[in-house]
Design a protein around this motif. Sequence first.
Motif, short mmCIF file in Angstrom:
data_model
loop_
_atom_site.label_atom_id
_atom_site.label_comp_id
_atom_site.label_asym_id
_atom_site.label_seq_id
_atom_site.Cartn_x
_atom_site.Cartn_y
_atom_site.Cartn_z
N THR A 13 1.08 -1.77 -0.22
CA THR A 13 -0.38 0.18 0.08
C THR A 13 1.14 1.12 -0.28
OG1 THR A 13 -2.25 -1.04 1.45
CG2 THR A 13 -2.12 1.38 1.29
N ARG A 14 0.96 2.14 -1.16
CA ARG A 14 0.88 3.85 -0.85
C ARG A 14 0.50 4.40 -0.60
NH1 ARG A 14 4.46 0.61 0.52
NH2 ARG A 14 6.74 -0.02 -1.13
N PRO A 15 0.82 5.99 -0.05
CA PRO A 15 -0.03 6.92 -0.56
C PRO A 15 -1.15 7.42 -1.97
CG PRO A 15 2.05 7.96 0.05
CD PRO A 15 1.88 6.44 -0.55
N GLN A 16 -0.71 6.74 -2.37
CA GLN A 16 -1.50 6.20 -4.03
C GLN A 16 -3.41 5.77 -4.20
OE1 GLN A 16 1.31 6.47 -4.23
NE2 GLN A 16 2.48 8.41 -5.35
N THR A 17 -2.25 4.80 -3.42
CA THR A 17 -3.63 3.91 -3.00
C THR A 17 -4.76 3.79 -2.36
OG1 THR A 17 -1.99 2.39 -3.04
CG2 THR A 17 -4.09 1.05 -2.59
N MET A 18 -4.48 4.90 -1.35
CA MET A 18 -5.63 5.61 -0.45
C MET A 18 -5.91 7.21 -0.68
SD MET A 18 -3.42 4.89 3.06
CE MET A 18 -4.98 4.47 4.57
N MET A 19 -6.08 6.97 -1.84
CA MET A 19 -6.34 8.71 -2.29
C MET A 19 -7.99 8.95 -2.32
SD MET A 19 -3.98 10.58 -2.59
CE MET A 19 -1.55 10.48 -4.03
N VAL A 20 -8.48 8.07 -2.69
CA VAL A 20 -10.23 7.66 -2.89
C VAL A 20 -11.03 7.62 -1.47
CG1 VAL A 20 -11.65 6.87 -3.71
CG2 VAL A 20 -10.20 6.83 -5.01
N SER A 21 -9.94 7.07 -0.73
CA SER A 21 -10.85 6.86 0.79
C SER A 21 -10.66 8.38 2.00
CB SER A 21 -10.11 5.52 1.43
OG SER A 21 -8.70 5.80 1.84
N GLN A 22 -9.44 8.69 1.89
CA GLN A 22 -8.91 9.70 2.06
C GLN A 22 -9.73 10.88 2.09
OE1 GLN A 22 -7.43 9.25 5.16
NE2 GLN A 22 -7.45 7.31 4.56
N LEU A 23 -9.40 11.09 0.56
CA LEU A 23 -11.20 11.62 -0.13
C LEU A 23 -11.43 12.24 1.03
CD1 LEU A 23 -11.03 14.48 -1.83
CD2 LEU A 23 -11.61 12.82 -3.65
N LEU A 24 -12.71 10.67 0.54
CA LEU A 24 -14.25 10.53 1.30
C LEU A 24 -13.88 11.17 3.05
CD1 LEU A 24 -15.03 7.79 -0.44
CD2 LEU A 24 -16.21 9.81 -1.22
N LEU A 25 -13.03 11.05 3.25
CA LEU A 25 -12.71 11.16 4.83
C LEU A 25 -12.53 12.65 4.95
CD1 LEU A 25 -12.74 7.97 5.62
CD2 LEU A 25 -11.52 8.60 7.20
N ALA A 26 -11.68 13.33 4.13
CA ALA A 26 -11.38 15.04 4.64
C ALA A 26 -13.19 15.70 3.67
CB ALA A 26 -10.44 15.23 3.52
N ILE A 27 -13.97 15.11 2.93
CA ILE A 27 -15.08 15.59 3.22
C ILE A 27 -15.93 15.34 4.11
CG2 ILE A 27 -17.35 15.46 0.83
CD1 ILE A 27 -15.25 14.84 -1.05
N ALA A 28 -15.67 14.33 4.44
CA ALA A 28 -16.98 14.35 6.28
C ALA A 28 -15.91 15.45 6.69
CB ALA A 28 -16.71 12.44 6.46
N SER A 29 -15.11 16.08 6.87
CA SER A 29 -14.34 16.15 8.22
C SER A 29 -15.32 17.81 8.05
CB SER A 29 -13.13 16.21 8.28
OG SER A 29 -12.44 17.16 9.38
N GLY A 30 -14.93 18.12 6.25
CA GLY A 30 -15.56 19.23 6.72
C GLY A 30 -16.95 19.82 5.72
N LEU A 31 -17.82 18.42 6.20
CA LEU A 31 -19.52 18.70 5.05
C LEU A 31 -19.68 18.57 6.85
CD1 LEU A 31 -21.57 18.61 3.59
CD2 LEU A 31 -20.94 15.78 4.07
N PHE A 32 -18.83 18.17 7.90
CA PHE A 32 -20.26 18.28 9.29
C PHE A 32 -20.18 19.40 10.85
CE2 PHE A 32 -16.03 17.02 11.59
CZ PHE A 32 -16.28 17.20 13.04
N ILE A 33 -18.78 20.01 10.39
CA ILE A 33 -18.90 20.43 11.58
C ILE A 33 -19.47 21.81 11.53
CG2 ILE A 33 -17.17 22.24 10.37
CD1 ILE A 33 -16.52 20.90 13.94
N GLY A 34 -19.95 22.22 10.15
CA GLY A 34 -20.56 23.91 10.64
C GLY A 34 -22.11 23.48 11.67
N PRO A 35 -22.67 21.92 10.68
CA PRO A 35 -24.41 21.72 10.79
C PRO A 35 -24.27 21.40 12.67
CG PRO A 35 -23.84 21.25 9.57
CD PRO A 35 -22.91 21.28 9.30
#
Length: 538
Positions: free
Chosen positions: A361-383
């Motif tokens: 596993t390399r950083p490129q392997t985890m790009m999609v999963s970490q993109l999803l988690l980063a979106i979740a991190s930016g999505l939840f804090i305001g509400p």
Amino acid sequence: MPGSPSTPRHRPALRASYLLVGVLVSATGGLGNALISANLPQIQGALGLTPVEGTWLPAAYVMTNVSSNLILFKCRQQFGIRRYAECSLLAYIAITILYLMIRSYEMAILVRAVAGFAAAPMSVLGFFYVLQAFPKAKLGKGLCVALGLSQVWTPVAWLISPALLDLGEWQTLYLFEFGLALCSLAACVTLKLPPGIRIASFERLDFLTFALMAPAFALVGAVLAQGRTQWWTEQPWMAFALIAALGLFIVAFMIEHHRRNPLVKTRWLGTADTLRFAIGALTMRLLLSEQSYAATGLLRTLGMGPDQLQLFYAVMLAGLLLGMTVSAVTFGPKTMPVQFVGAILLIIIGSLIDNDATSDTRPQTMMVSQLLLAIASGLFIGPLLLTGVMKALSKGADHIVTFSVLFAVTQSIGGLAGPALYGTFEQVRQHEYSAQITANLDPGDPVVAQRLAQQGQVYAAQITDPVRRQAQGVGLLAQTATREAHVRAFNDVFTLNAIVATIFLLWSLYRVAVTTRAARKTTQPAAGTSASASSATV
């Protein structure tokens, strides 16, 4: 509200200026600890620290930062937002100068502790400056942007750290932070926040409550930071620290519970709505530790350094900005539950994608999963924050201090508890997997013997003695077994995170259903009463 700036109408150019200053001030407050955490191995090496000593550097920051809102909120109310802003920036610059004068480990710990307290007003100032960029009708969207900005500085720190370190030793990081602080002071003096309401807010018992609760939070933070490193059951001081923290909390609770004007509204903290909010906020911060601890920890275990993680954190930063944008654009009372549930779903999907990692596993392997988690991190804090603020304001403006402390505690303690709990789980599973792997390594097995011979050939040019070469081969094989055990353990962490997120999703859906049903029951009698009144009138 007292302690907050007013929100007059601004010209578009002035709004843009407020936004730029807000980003600058937010960066000044957020990059400090992020730079330390991202470059902790290099700082440990430069100061000659052990892992236990190195862990105290970021821990000292959180130990003081978590309780700072308890007293700083009333400072704004008492002295006004402008004086608060300028004094906070001057204090932060003074602390940054101390960074540049560090010559000992003890001084480094002291500076990190003071910086944790000084960084809290910087985050608040950045928040207020960003809000000035939005008209009153769009303050909710501004809230999402301001809160999202507070999260982007960790990936930014990872992105800029290699370039800063190339300019010199680790003190270059502090020099960069010092420059940011000077620029922020110049910007805030040039473009001041609009004046707000000032009131006499301090009472003598406020300082007593702070003197009790600040060390209590610090002790809990110390245990969470060091528990995994020194191990929970091996150090008696951790038990004594938790006992002392509990005693301090009880004394502070009794004082606040019987005050006429308490600093912390203990009765409101004990309500079901407040407890549910605290559980939700803490759980979300815990779930997002999959990104800060598990994903980064796995890649570091596989030998990835800051240079190899540049694209990884660039994707993470893009996800945070995307989540923040979606949260701001779709913000509204009806969409807040959808945003929150959507964030949990993204965490579940990202964790399940990651739970089949291998040694390749390399950083490129985890790009999609970490993109999803980063979106979740930016999505939840305001509400999440707006929901808590509305609950606090419904009880009165004096409840905001209590909410500020509650929110800061859930995010700061959650940020420590996530790596502590998942790190403990990973270590336990790693030892179990390592025992299973090594138990099956029989030197008499032809496959194992061939692997040992191959490992020994690595040292053929340096070691001519076959016995010593064989011993080195055994050592390399043991290192490979340990690495494989770590990879399997991290996969278990990803799976555990997905399980916890699924349970939290079901609980959240249940709460949404209960709230919707209660709202319908409230609406139906009102509609029936209106119809009866119309019939009687006719």
